[in-house]
Design a protein around this motif. Structure first.
Motif, PDB file in Angstrom:
ATOM      1  N   THR A 139       0.823  -1.212   0.000  1.00 55.40           N
ATOM      2  CA  THR A 139       0.000   0.000   0.000  1.00 55.40           C
ATOM      3  C   THR A 139       0.858   1.264   0.000  1.00 55.40           C
ATOM      4  O   THR A 139       0.448   2.277  -0.564  1.00 55.40           O
TER       5      THR A 139
ATOM      6  N   SER B 230       0.292   3.643  -3.137  1.00 59.85           N
ATOM      7  CA  SER B 230      -0.181   4.990  -2.799  1.00 59.85           C
ATOM      8  C   SER B 230       0.763   6.061  -3.330  1.00 59.85           C
ATOM      9  O   SER B 230       0.317   7.115  -3.787  1.00 59.85           O
TER      10      SER B 230
ATOM     11  N   CYS C  45       0.028   6.253  -7.075  1.00 63.31           N
ATOM     12  CA  CYS C  45      -1.241   6.942  -7.322  1.00 63.31           C
ATOM     13  C   CYS C  45      -1.135   8.434  -7.008  1.00 63.31           C
ATOM     14  O   CYS C  45      -1.712   9.256  -7.725  1.00 63.31           O
ATOM     15  N   LEU C  46      -0.390   8.785  -5.976  1.00 59.31           N
ATOM     16  CA  LEU C  46      -0.205  10.196  -5.642  1.00 59.31           C
ATOM     17  C   LEU C  46       0.549  10.925  -6.757  1.00 59.31           C
ATOM     18  O   LEU C  46       0.163  12.039  -7.146  1.00 59.31           O
TER      19      LEU C  46
ATOM     20  N   TYR D 122      -1.846  11.278  -9.706  1.00 60.78           N
ATOM     21  CA  TYR D 122      -2.802  12.360  -9.489  1.00 60.78           C
ATOM     22  C   TYR D 122      -2.128  13.716  -9.654  1.00 60.78           C
ATOM     23  O   TYR D 122      -2.738  14.652 -10.160  1.00 60.78           O
TER      24      TYR D 122
ATOM     25  N   GLY E  52      -8.164  12.715  -3.459  1.00 57.94           N
ATOM     26  CA  GLY E  52      -7.121  11.714  -3.702  1.00 57.94           C
ATOM     27  C   GLY E  52      -5.801  12.107  -3.072  1.00 57.94           C
ATOM     28  O   GLY E  52      -5.104  11.269  -2.488  1.00 57.94           O
TER      29      GLY E  52
ATOM     30  N   TYR F  85      -4.494   9.531  -0.292  1.00 57.02           N
ATOM     31  CA  TYR F  85      -3.246   8.818  -0.572  1.00 57.02           C
ATOM     32  C   TYR F  85      -2.138   9.281   0.367  1.00 57.02           C
ATOM     33  O   TYR F  85      -1.277   8.495   0.760  1.00 57.02           O
TER      34      TYR F  85
ATOM     35  N   MET G  85      -2.830   7.386   3.439  1.00 60.29           N
ATOM     36  CA  MET G  85      -2.478   5.974   3.258  1.00 60.29           C
ATOM     37  C   MET G  85      -0.978   5.773   3.375  1.00 60.29           C
ATOM     38  O   MET G  85      -0.525   4.780   3.975  1.00 60.29           O
TER      39      MET G  85
ATOM     40  N   ASN H 255     -10.146   4.617   1.846  1.00 59.12           N
ATOM     41  CA  ASN H 255      -9.529   4.598   0.532  1.00 59.12           C
ATOM     42  C   ASN H 255     -10.308   3.725  -0.450  1.00 59.12           C
ATOM     43  O   ASN H 255     -10.509   4.105  -1.609  1.00 59.12           O
TER      44      ASN H 255
ATOM     45  N   GLU I 147     -12.062   5.157  -3.784  1.00 55.71           N
ATOM     46  CA  GLU I 147     -11.710   4.684  -5.125  1.00 55.71           C
ATOM     47  C   GLU I 147     -12.921   4.112  -5.858  1.00 55.71           C
ATOM     48  O   GLU I 147     -13.088   4.353  -7.052  1.00 55.71           O
TER      49      GLU I 147
END
Length: 175
Positions: free
Chosen positions: A24, A28, A31-32, A35, A58, A62, A65, A94, A98
């Protein structure tokens, strides 16, 4: 009673919880960064309040997370069950975020355009795979929490031989 006794091909949920925390943390971060690139380079985000809200949420989720994963990893190594709880709660948020953002972005996007592009389809499948992996990781961390609550999931319980523990106990009783 624990939900899982092992994680993937590993013998116990302690190792699985460490792997879940690392997984994770890495996902994360990816994904960060994604974004961030979408926010900087995608004009539609600047024009749409739906996209803006999803991107801002987000960033926050994130970031949380990443923080909770950084708390989870030493929590497992120190056998402190209360350090596993922030990760569990943030993961629930989260997953809800999502699922909702994929549904919202897909419907909003299909209202503006009639088709999905190939990269958008790839990201939808990525998030669906991530949802399944997050649910499995969630059940592993909750199982480790339950094992620690019962006194079974500690390092000493899992990896020290029984005879060594008995010798230490005998040593302390004679002193």
């Amino acid at each position: 009673m624990a939900i899982l006794k092992s994680f993937l091909c590993f013998a116990n949920t302690r190792v699985g919880t460490l792997i879940s925390g690392c997984y994770t943390l890495i996902i994360s971060l990816i994904c960060l960064v994604f974004y961030l690139f979408r926010y900087v380079g995608y004009q539609l985000i600047q024009d749409s309040t739906e996209y803006k809200g999803i991107v801002y949420a987000g960033f926050v989720l994130y970031g949380l997370m990443i923080t909770s994963s950084l708390i989870l990893i030493p929590g497992v190594q120190l056998d402190k069950k209360y350090l596993l709880l922030p990760w569990v709660y943030v993961l629930i948020l989260n997953v809800l975020y999502e699922t909702g953002s994929i549904a919202l972005l897909t419907t909003v996007h299909l209202e503006r355009e009639s088709t999905l592009h190939a990269w958008e389809i790839v990201w939808v499948f990525f998030y669906c795979f991530k949802l399944l992996a997050n649910c499995y990781c969630f059940s592993c961390v909750v199982s480790q929490y339950q094992e620690l609550s019962e006194g079974r999931g500690t390092y000493d319980y899992l990896y020290k031989p029984v005879s060594e523990i008995c010798l230490h106990q005998d040593h302390f009783t004679y002193i």
